[in-house]
Design an enzyme around this catalytic site. Structure first.
Site, PDB file in Angstrom:
ATOM      1  N   GLY A   1      -2.796  11.764   0.455  1.00 15.10           N
ATOM      2  CA  GLY A   1      -4.240  11.888   0.595  1.00 15.10           C
ATOM      3  C   GLY A   1      -4.753  10.925   1.634  1.00 15.10           C
ATOM      4  O   GLY A   1      -4.033  10.025   2.086  1.00 15.10           O
ATOM      5  N   HIS A   2      -5.985  11.119   2.033  1.00 12.37           N
ATOM      6  CA  HIS A   2      -6.657  10.206   2.951  1.00 12.37           C
ATOM      7  C   HIS A   2      -8.077   9.964   2.450  1.00 12.37           C
ATOM      8  O   HIS A   2      -8.541  10.611   1.505  1.00 12.37           O
ATOM      9  CB  HIS A   2      -6.664  10.761   4.373  1.00 12.37           C
ATOM     10  CG  HIS A   2      -5.384  10.538   5.115  1.00 12.37           C
ATOM     11  ND1 HIS A   2      -4.903   9.285   5.412  1.00 12.37           N
ATOM     12  CD2 HIS A   2      -4.471  11.418   5.604  1.00 12.37           C
ATOM     13  CE1 HIS A   2      -3.760   9.384   6.069  1.00 12.37           C
ATOM     14  NE2 HIS A   2      -3.477  10.672   6.192  1.00 12.37           N
TER      15      HIS A   2
ATOM     16  N   ILE B   1     -10.985  10.866   3.236  1.00 12.08           N
ATOM     17  CA  ILE B   1     -11.867  12.022   3.027  1.00 12.08           C
ATOM     18  C   ILE B   1     -11.559  12.731   1.707  1.00 12.08           C
ATOM     19  O   ILE B   1     -12.455  13.254   1.038  1.00 12.08           O
ATOM     20  CB  ILE B   1     -11.763  12.996   4.232  1.00 12.08           C
ATOM     21  CG1 ILE B   1     -12.898  14.027   4.188  1.00 12.08           C
ATOM     22  CG2 ILE B   1     -10.397  13.656   4.299  1.00 12.08           C
ATOM     23  CD1 ILE B   1     -13.002  14.854   5.469  1.00 12.08           C
ATOM     24  N   ASN B   2     -10.278  12.730   1.312  1.00 17.88           N
ATOM     25  CA  ASN B   2      -9.893  13.355   0.045  1.00 17.88           C
ATOM     26  C   ASN B   2     -10.312  12.501  -1.144  1.00 17.88           C
ATOM     27  O   ASN B   2     -10.797  13.019  -2.156  1.00 17.88           O
ATOM     28  CB  ASN B   2      -8.382  13.561   0.007  1.00 17.88           C
ATOM     29  CG  ASN B   2      -7.835  14.243   1.240  1.00 17.88           C
ATOM     30  OD1 ASN B   2      -6.969  13.702   1.910  1.00 17.88           O
ATOM     31  ND2 ASN B   2      -8.330  15.417   1.557  1.00 17.88           N
ATOM     32  N   TYR B   3     -10.139  11.190  -1.027  1.00 16.08           N
ATOM     33  CA  TYR B   3     -10.455  10.298  -2.143  1.00 16.08           C
ATOM     34  C   TYR B   3     -11.955  10.300  -2.451  1.00 16.08           C
ATOM     35  O   TYR B   3     -12.366  10.378  -3.608  1.00 16.08           O
ATOM     36  CB  TYR B   3      -9.987   8.874  -1.837  1.00 16.08           C
ATOM     37  CG  TYR B   3      -8.546   8.781  -1.405  1.00 16.08           C
ATOM     38  CD1 TYR B   3      -7.553   9.538  -2.027  1.00 16.08           C
ATOM     39  CD2 TYR B   3      -8.171   7.940  -0.353  1.00 16.08           C
ATOM     40  CE1 TYR B   3      -6.229   9.460  -1.619  1.00 16.08           C
ATOM     41  CE2 TYR B   3      -6.853   7.857   0.062  1.00 16.08           C
ATOM     42  CZ  TYR B   3      -5.880   8.620  -0.561  1.00 16.08           C
ATOM     43  OH  TYR B   3      -4.581   8.533  -0.152  1.00 16.08           O
TER      44      TYR B   3
ATOM     45  N   ASP C   1     -11.571   3.955   2.348  1.00 17.21           N
ATOM     46  CA  ASP C   1     -10.542   2.973   2.693  1.00 17.21           C
ATOM     47  C   ASP C   1     -11.040   1.533   2.587  1.00 17.21           C
ATOM     48  O   ASP C   1     -10.369   0.680   2.000  1.00 17.21           O
ATOM     49  CB  ASP C   1     -10.050   3.215   4.122  1.00 17.21           C
ATOM     50  CG  ASP C   1      -9.079   4.376   4.216  1.00 17.21           C
ATOM     51  OD1 ASP C   1      -8.638   4.869   3.165  1.00 17.21           O
ATOM     52  OD2 ASP C   1      -8.753   4.801   5.339  1.00 17.21           O
TER      53      ASP C   1
ATOM     54  N   GLY D   1       0.793  -1.224   0.000  1.00 16.02           N
ATOM     55  CA  GLY D   1       0.000   0.000   0.000  1.00 16.02           C
ATOM     56  C   GLY D   1       0.818   1.263   0.000  1.00 16.02           C
ATOM     57  O   GLY D   1       0.404   2.284   0.554  1.00 16.02           O
TER      58      GLY D   1
END
Length: 373
Positions: free
Chosen positions: A125-126, A128-130, A156, A83
């Site tokens: 990114g996390h 919320i961004n994706y 996720d 990942g």
């Protein structure tokens, strides 16, 4: 999945969840963590449910010998999952070309937020961004309020980990039929967009314009929403079909405005709000229990494992002192089972490497290439 071997290069969030799921399903997964500490800071790693079901090995992947150990594992593996950002595995000397040269049938699963290419591929990114960029977040929440993000479940785990699992299993089927391995590029943005298939259908048929809190299933309909009870808790209402709506109206014991008249929806919402506010959640739960009214309590996570339906099915179980979700889905002939508890980085290095046939494990530990904690 007994007999399927998986190498997990430890990352965060969706990668470990995918590895956990494969382990739940019976795969032999070996978890490769960093020799200088775990990839994600978990204050109590022995309580990290995402790490259950597989041994934890700590290796120095910045050393040639550490990389060689991973390649020895790759030779025996069916699947590898990682990942990192694009290019990291290549810089370590563990990119797809190297690994597939050692094992042409290997499935190389890559889990990222943005994918292996595209303008954002190399940026951080996390979840919320994706889900923002994929088009999902803007429509979540009530009209007039800020977008409401569902923890990191949608990106996720929904658009990420579950797509990684389905992708590597599909590729494994192909490899077993043809002898040909491949790379599976799993991007959370792609998975979330795929999950929006029904939303796109509704939007493109003109039933919803995509704006927040106005769709039939996104808060626009009063009979598909949540309502506060007298004790400050909530009930979920999903009476979409006429027969279920009628059952709800009967058990509420109140005459509701005509739901087929959209001009009556504000009055309908206010009636439902005022009605649910008259009793506690427990009282409403008892009233609706066993009915087809599609009304259910909003249960806090801390109480979900004691909820009667969940308890009867064993949806949550206590295993090695931790409350955990049971493996899902369920199989009639090959039931999944929880095995080993989560362990610290490097806790299983000696035993796990030996079980996978790595030579001279003691020397690797003595030289600091591998760490036994």
């Amino acid at each position: 999945m007994s007999g399927v071997r998986v190498v997990e290069i430890v990352g965060i969030g969706p990668g470990p969840f995918a590895a956990m799921m494969l382990a739940d399903l019976g795969a032999d997964v070996i978890r490769i963590d960093r020799a200088n500490g775990q990839a994600i800071a978990v204050s109590q790693p022995d309580k990290d449910v995402l790490a259950r079901g597989r041994p934890n090995v700590a290796l120095d992947l910045k050393s040639e010998r550490g990389v060689d150990v991973v390649l020895q594992l790759v030779e025996k593996a069916d699947i590898l999952i990682e990942g990192f950002r694009p290019g990291v595995m290549e810089r370590l000397g563990l990119g797809p070309e190297v690994c597939l040269a050692r094992n042409p049938q290997l499935i190389f699963g890559r889990m990222t937020g943005w994918g292996q290419d595209g303008p954002l591929a190399h940026t951080a990114g996390h979840d919320i961004n994706y889900i923002s960029v994929a088009g999902a977040l803007d429509g979540l929440g009530h009209a007039g309020d800020a977008p409401a993000f569902p923890q990191n479940l949608l990106g996720d785990f929904g658009g990420g980990a579950l797509y990684l699992v389905s992708g590597v299993l599909a590729a494994l089927t192909h490899a077993r039929a043809t002898g040909e391995g491949q790379v599976v590029d799993c991007a959370i943005t792609d998975g979330v967009a795929h999950l929006l298939a029904m939303s796109l259908t509704i939007q493109q048929t003109g039933a919803w314009d995509g704006s927040r809190g106005t769709g039939l299933l996104s808060g626009g309909a009063p009979f598909y929403d949540v309502y506060e009870t007298s004790d400050g808790r909530w009930m979920s209402v999903g009476g979409l079909e006429p027969q279920f709506y009628a059952a709800m109206e009967k058990l509420l014991d109140v005459e509701l405005p005509d739901r087929n008249d959209l001009t009556q929806w504000p009055a309908l919402r206010e009636t439902l709000r005022a009605t649910f506010a008259q009793r506690t959640q427990a009282e409403w739960t008892e009233i609706f229990d066993g009915s087809d009214a599609c009304v259910a309590p909003v249960v806090p996570l801390t109480e979900a494992y004691e909820q009667p339906h969940n308890k009867a099915r064993g949806t949550y179980v206590e295993h090695h002192g931790l409350v955990q979700p049971a493996p899902a889905p369920r199989f009639s002939a090959t039931p999944a089972a929880l095995t080993t508890p989560p362990s610290r980085p490097g806790a299983d290095t000696r035993e796990a490497l030996a079980a996978w046939g790595v030579d001279d494990v003691e020397t690797l530990i003595e030289d600091g290439v591998a760490v036994q904690s």
